[in-house]
Every structure is written in structure tokens, then in C-alpha cells.
Motif scaffolding. Structure first.
Motif, short mmCIF file in Angstrom:
data_model
loop_
_atom_site.label_atom_id
_atom_site.label_comp_id
_atom_site.label_asym_id
_atom_site.label_seq_id
_atom_site.Cartn_x
_atom_site.Cartn_y
_atom_site.Cartn_z
N TRP A 145 -6.03 8.85 -6.97
CA TRP A 145 -5.21 10.00 -6.56
C TRP A 145 -4.95 10.85 -7.80
N ASP A 204 2.12 6.52 1.97
CA ASP A 204 1.29 5.41 2.43
C ASP A 204 -0.09 5.63 1.84
N ARG A 205 -0.47 4.77 0.91
CA ARG A 205 -1.71 4.99 0.17
C ARG A 205 -2.95 4.88 1.06
N ARG A 206 -2.98 3.91 1.94
CA ARG A 206 -4.19 3.71 2.76
C ARG A 206 -4.28 4.72 3.90
N ALA A 207 -3.13 5.13 4.43
CA ALA A 207 -3.15 6.13 5.50
C ALA A 207 -3.21 7.55 4.96
N HIS A 208 -3.03 7.71 3.64
CA HIS A 208 -3.08 9.02 2.98
C HIS A 208 -2.09 10.00 3.60
N GLU A 230 -10.98 1.48 -5.49
CA GLU A 230 -11.90 2.18 -4.60
C GLU A 230 -11.63 3.68 -4.54
N GLU A 231 -10.42 4.11 -4.92
CA GLU A 231 -10.11 5.54 -4.93
C GLU A 231 -9.11 5.84 -6.03
N ASP A 271 0.82 -1.21 0.00
CA ASP A 271 0.00 0.00 0.00
C ASP A 271 0.86 1.26 0.00
N ALA A 318 -6.11 3.21 -6.93
CA ALA A 318 -5.78 2.14 -6.00
C ALA A 318 -5.94 0.82 -6.74
N ASP A 351 -13.05 9.25 -3.83
CA ASP A 351 -13.76 7.98 -3.73
C ASP A 351 -14.44 7.73 -5.08
#
Length: 392
Positions: free
Chosen positions: A350, A45-49, A347-348, A29, A343, A363
Motif C-alpha cells: 500500500w 480492512d487490508r484484504r477487503a481493501h 503479496e501487495e 488483516d 502486507a 501487486d
């Protein structure tokens, strides 16, 4: 005095320095964001943004791209100044860096992850390096144009079977380089593919290599399952020649979207996205859009297409439903909406917003922005999932 983990991370980020401590975590991630104006990248960190490290000293990143090692730990960044930099994204450090050419335009990693190929305008040709230490493995000069110049190489991609494929802008050729035996590269040349190929892509299954043509309408297609058949011209009415508007930016072919058995591609010089049936490669539709498309990208499940645009409409993103072929959302994220990265499961997405010095995260179900991250003139965004996809 004990320093909190978050303060420690912030000190690392803003100083550009990294301690001897490396992160002990998975890399699935993670990713990098190119900060083109500063010659730096952020490890994110992709999930923690959030950003984990900022790494400086990568040279000219005005047209930078990146690939990953199979274990996702190392990123290889290709700079416009000919720089090739190997990053350890768990430590936030540069492990190796060389300047291998004078004007570079992208690169690729081999199927087994052991070789890195770089495409050069100056000197024209492709150089291939060891992925472990960036030592030179092969130097493949392009066809001479005259006594002082060789053809620019463009559209370099990896292909199954330890092969690299690229095109020659000045001489209208496509070459396949087989690196099964790194000591004896086997080169197969295809001449007269069309006028001035400027970019290329390979489909995710590795079957079709397609070169865009700057000097004429149409695209040159090479079937990698049957390379002995040579190249053929497809979409002969598509291209720069028949455009009705000034072309502010030639679209990137690697930004093509493949969804099911259809390809969605930017209309050169038109405010439209073309829909093409894969196989016979004939157009089946045209979708009106807000401006001249640059990247036309499919959500990983193929249900949506996200489109950004050339100047002066580069403040807009549009979302297309691939079933109805209708624009379902127009977003206004800000000037300089340059690059998008989904992602791995879609789901998202960037989006780099250069003129606002930020990354925006959307989203893909609600089509609403959920997060933003600061970044200095961001451009390319590259997640580690690319390590497992042909042609990225």
C-alpha cells in the motif's frame, strides 16, 4: 425500514461517529491510515481493501507514527503536538488521549506490551506510560543543554529485555532504559557517539541499534548483545557531510531495508541506494536510482526493494531486484508518494499518495496497481502485523 450493512458502514465512516456496536472479527488483516491534514485516521480492512471507520480528533499528525498492542486491538498514535492517543480499532473509537509533551517525535511499545514510551523534543526527554490507561509510569529527562533547555530525544525504539533505546540530538548520546522493574528504570548512557544523531533504527532481531548522524559522516552502531562495548562509528564515508546535492529531506532510518545479510540504505544527498554487508557494515555496492531516496523498504521475503524519493521526485517509486541489484520497474503513482506498507507476507504493498488524496495498492508480483482507496492527505500506513515485530 431496514438499512443495509454497507449503507450503515458508509454512514459511520462519513459522519465520523461510531455506534456502540463493535466489530466481532479478527484483527490480523486490519490497519490504520494517517490522514495528516485532518488530524484523523482511517481504520482499514487490508484484504477487503476498504475503510471500516474514520476517527477524528487526534491533533497534529504531520509527523505521526503508530504501534499496536500484542493482541492487535489497540493502536497507539504519536502526534507531533505531543499527543498520545489509544484507539480501539474494532470499535472505531478513541479510548484514551493525553497531550504529554510540546513537540513529540515518535514512540515505541515494550516487549511485553505493557508500556508505551514517547520521545520528545520539548521538553527534551522520554516519558513512559501504562499501555492500559496511559497513566505516567516514568519521566526520564534528557541531558541539559543550558539552563532552559534539554536535549531533543530521537530514534526511540523498543529492544528485547524490556528495554527502550534512543539518542540525544544536541549532546551526541545514546541511552538504554531497562524497564524490567517499572518502578526503578535503569539507565545506561553512551556519550560522544557522534555529532547530532537525528534518527535511529534497530534490526529486526533486536541486536544492532544504529543512529544516523546529521552533523558528520558515518553512523553510530551499538551492539545490544554486548552493550558494554559501547558504540562505534561505521560507514564513515556515508552521510550529509560528503553530499554533492542539496538535501531536500533527510531519509528515515526506520525505512532501511534488511534483506538476507545485506542492508539497503538511502544515499544522503545522492541519487543512489547503498548496499552494505551486515556484520562488518562495509559498503559492497551502489545502485543508481531516480532521485534522493527517503524510504528504502524490503518486501518481507527480501527479494525486492521498493524506494520512494524526496521532492521534487516524490511522484515516483522504483523497485529493485536484490539478486541482480538492478531497478526492474519505475512507477509513477503521483505527487506525494510518501509512505509504503507491505502486507505481512508481501503479496501487495500500500502506498500513500498525499497530493491525490488516495491510497494505491500494488501487486508485488505483477507490479501493477490493483486497488485504490480515498483518503484525506494520507501519510503513514500501519498494519497490525507490526504488533509482532521488534522496532516497529
Amino acid at each position: 425500514m431496514k438499512i443495509s450493512h454497507y449503507l450503515f458502514s458508509a454512514l459511520l465512516l462519513f459522519s465520523g461517529q461510531v455506534s456502540a456496536q463493535c466489530l466481532t472479527r479478527g484483527t490480523g488483516d486490519m490497519g490504520i491510515v494517517i490522514e495528516r491534514a485532518d488530524g484523523s485516521v482511517q481504520v482499514v480492512d487490508r484484504r477487503a481493501h476498504k475503510a471500516l471507520f474514520r476517527i477524528e480528533g487526534l491533533g497534529d499528525l504531520s509527523h505521526a507514527s503508530a504501534v499496536y498492542s500484542p493482541d492487535e486491538r489497540y493502536a497507539y498514535v504519536f502526534g507531533r503536538d505531543g499527543g498520545l492517543t489509544r484507539l480501539d480499532i474494532l470499535c472505531g473509537t478513541i479510548t484514551h488521549r493525553i497531550v504529554q509533551g510540546g513537540n513529540s517525535i515518535g514512540g515505541a511499545i515494550s516487549q511485553d506490551g505493557n508500556l508505551i514510551a514517547v520521545s520528545n523534543y520539548e521538553p527534551g526527554g522520554v516519558k513512559i506510560f501504562s499501555a492500559s490507561d496511559l497513566s505516567l509510569v516514568a519521566d526520564i529527562p534528557a541531558t541539559p543543554v543550558n539552563s532552559e533547555k534539554r536535549a531533543k530525544t530521537v530514534g526511540l525504539v523498543d529492544a528485547p529485555g524490556q528495554r527502550f533505546v534512543f539518542s540525544l540530538y544536541d549532546t551526541g548520546e545514546t541511552w538504554i532504559v531497562d524497564m524490567s522493574d517499572p518502578t526503578k528504570p535503569q539507565i545506561h548512557k553512551y556519550e560522544h557517539i557522534g555529532q547530532q544523531p537525528y534518527d535511529g533504527l534497530i534490526t529486526k532481531d533486536g541486536r544492532y541499534y544504529i543512529a544516523g548522524l546529521f552533523g558528520q559522516d558515518g553512523l553510530a552502531l551499538l551492539d545490544m548483545w554486548h552493550p558494554e562495548q559501547g558504540t562505534r562509528l561505521i560507514l564513515e564515508d556515508y552521510g550529509k557531510g560528503e553530499q554533492k546535492l542539496p538535501v531536500y529531506k533527510m531519509p528515515h532510518l526506520e525505512g532501511w531495508a534488511m534483506a538476507g545479510n545485506r542492508a539497503f540504505l538511502p544515499g544522503v544527498g545522492h541519487h543512489q541506494v547503498l548496499v552494505v554487508e551486515r556484520g562488518d557494515w562495509k559498503p559492497v555496492g551502489k545502485i543508481p536510482v531516480y532521485g534522493q531516496p527517503v524510504f528504502v523498504m524490503a518486501r518481507p521475503d527480501g527479494r525486492q526493494i521498493w524506494v520512494n524519493f524526496a521532492f521534487p521526485n516524490n511522484d515516483t517509486i522504483q523497485v529493485i531486484d536484490t539478486e541482480t541489484l538492478q531497478v526492474i520497474k519505475t512507477l509513477k503513482p503521483g505527487k506525494g508518494a510518501l509512505h509504503m506498507e507491505f502486507a505481512p507476507r508481501g503479496e501487495e504493498v500500500w502506498i500513500s499518495i498525499r497530493d491525490r488524496n488516495e491510497i494505491q495498492v500494488y501487486d508485488t508480483r505483477s507490479l501493477e496497481m490493483t486497488h485504490s482507496l480515498p483518503a484525506a492527505s494520507p501519510s503513514g500506513i500501519f498494519f497490525t502485523a507490526r504488533a509482532h515485530t521488534t522496532g516497529l
